[in-house]
Design a protein around this motif. Structure first.
Motif, short mmCIF file in Angstrom:
data_model
loop_
_atom_site.label_atom_id
_atom_site.label_comp_id
_atom_site.label_asym_id
_atom_site.label_seq_id
_atom_site.Cartn_x
_atom_site.Cartn_y
_atom_site.Cartn_z
N GLN A 31 -5.64 2.77 0.20
CA GLN A 31 -6.92 3.72 0.76
C GLN A 31 -7.38 2.80 1.70
O GLN A 31 -7.67 4.12 3.18
CB GLN A 31 -7.87 4.38 0.11
N LYS A 32 -8.20 1.76 1.91
CA LYS A 32 -8.57 1.32 2.93
C LYS A 32 -7.51 1.44 4.33
O LYS A 32 -7.31 1.57 5.62
CB LYS A 32 -9.04 0.24 2.73
N ALA A 33 -5.96 0.76 4.08
CA ALA A 33 -5.34 0.32 5.15
C ALA A 33 -5.42 1.45 5.76
O ALA A 33 -4.79 1.52 6.76
CB ALA A 33 -3.90 0.15 4.05
N LEU A 34 -4.41 3.13 5.06
CA LEU A 34 -4.13 4.25 5.90
C LEU A 34 -5.36 4.26 6.45
O LEU A 34 -5.51 4.87 7.48
CB LEU A 34 -4.55 5.03 4.71
N ASN A 35 -7.33 3.79 5.86
CA ASN A 35 -7.86 4.60 6.51
C ASN A 35 -8.17 4.15 8.16
O ASN A 35 -8.46 4.37 9.24
CB ASN A 35 -9.39 4.75 6.04
N PHE A 59 -7.08 2.78 13.88
CA PHE A 59 -5.98 1.85 14.94
C PHE A 59 -5.46 2.87 16.02
O PHE A 59 -5.07 2.95 16.98
CB PHE A 59 -5.41 1.54 14.21
N PHE A 60 -4.41 4.00 15.66
CA PHE A 60 -3.82 5.44 15.74
C PHE A 60 -4.88 6.54 16.80
O PHE A 60 -3.67 6.94 17.26
CB PHE A 60 -2.55 5.90 15.54
N ALA A 61 -5.72 6.42 16.92
CA ALA A 61 -6.71 7.89 16.89
C ALA A 61 -6.65 7.98 18.43
O ALA A 61 -7.09 9.06 18.98
CB ALA A 61 -8.26 7.44 16.40
N ASP A 62 -6.22 6.34 19.10
CA ASP A 62 -6.54 6.96 21.14
C ASP A 62 -5.38 6.28 21.42
O ASP A 62 -4.75 6.48 22.57
CB ASP A 62 -7.59 5.98 21.58
N LYS A 78 5.22 3.78 14.68
CA LYS A 78 3.09 4.90 13.44
C LYS A 78 3.89 5.27 13.13
O LYS A 78 3.37 5.34 11.98
CB LYS A 78 2.92 5.64 15.08
N LYS A 79 4.83 6.37 12.92
CA LYS A 79 5.73 7.42 11.77
C LYS A 79 5.66 6.22 10.52
O LYS A 79 5.31 7.54 9.12
CB LYS A 79 6.40 8.31 12.26
N GLN A 80 6.45 5.35 10.82
CA GLN A 80 6.82 4.94 9.50
C GLN A 80 6.10 4.88 8.91
O GLN A 80 6.41 4.15 7.60
CB GLN A 80 8.36 3.94 9.59
#
Length: 109
Positions: free
Chosen positions: A58-62, A67-70, A84-86
């Motif tokens: 869950q932390k990794a996904l958060n 990381f990819f927000a911008d 990013k997708k994979q």
């Protein structure tokens, strides 16, 4: 050579897979998100594996979402978009498995 990172459920079934060529440095993003840098062996994974808890994934996904927000739209960064997708799909599958099984096994080849 390359990075083949696989997730397995308690029954030993493959539930997630991410593949990076040996020259694709985006592989390090997944290693870092999983806090698994010790399994990074340059042109491939070390061949080791680890068991990750629900909280760890869950932390990794958060962290992935942060990381990819911008990032730019996919037309501008197609290669990063594919990775990013994979990475996202890998983490989601691992989280679902960890939630069902209590943990997920990840292999770094």
């Amino acid at each position: 050579m390359g990075h083949d990172i696989l997730g397995f459920n308690k029954a030993g079934e493959e539930i997630a897979y991410a593949r990076f060529s040996m020259g694709n440095y985006n592989a390090t993003i997944l290693y870092r998100l999983l806090n698994a840098e010790k399994y990074y062996a340059g042109v491939s994974g070390s061949g080791g594996s680890t068991t990750l808890s629900v909280q760890h994934v869950q932390k990794a996904l958060n962290d992935y979402n942060d990381f990819f927000a911008d990032t730019k739209p996919l037309s501008e960064r197609e290669i990063l978009y594919w990775d990013k997708k994979q990475i996202g799909e890998f983490l989601i599958n691992c989280l679902e498995t960890a939630q069902n099984d209590g943990s997920v096994e990840v292999y770094f080849g």
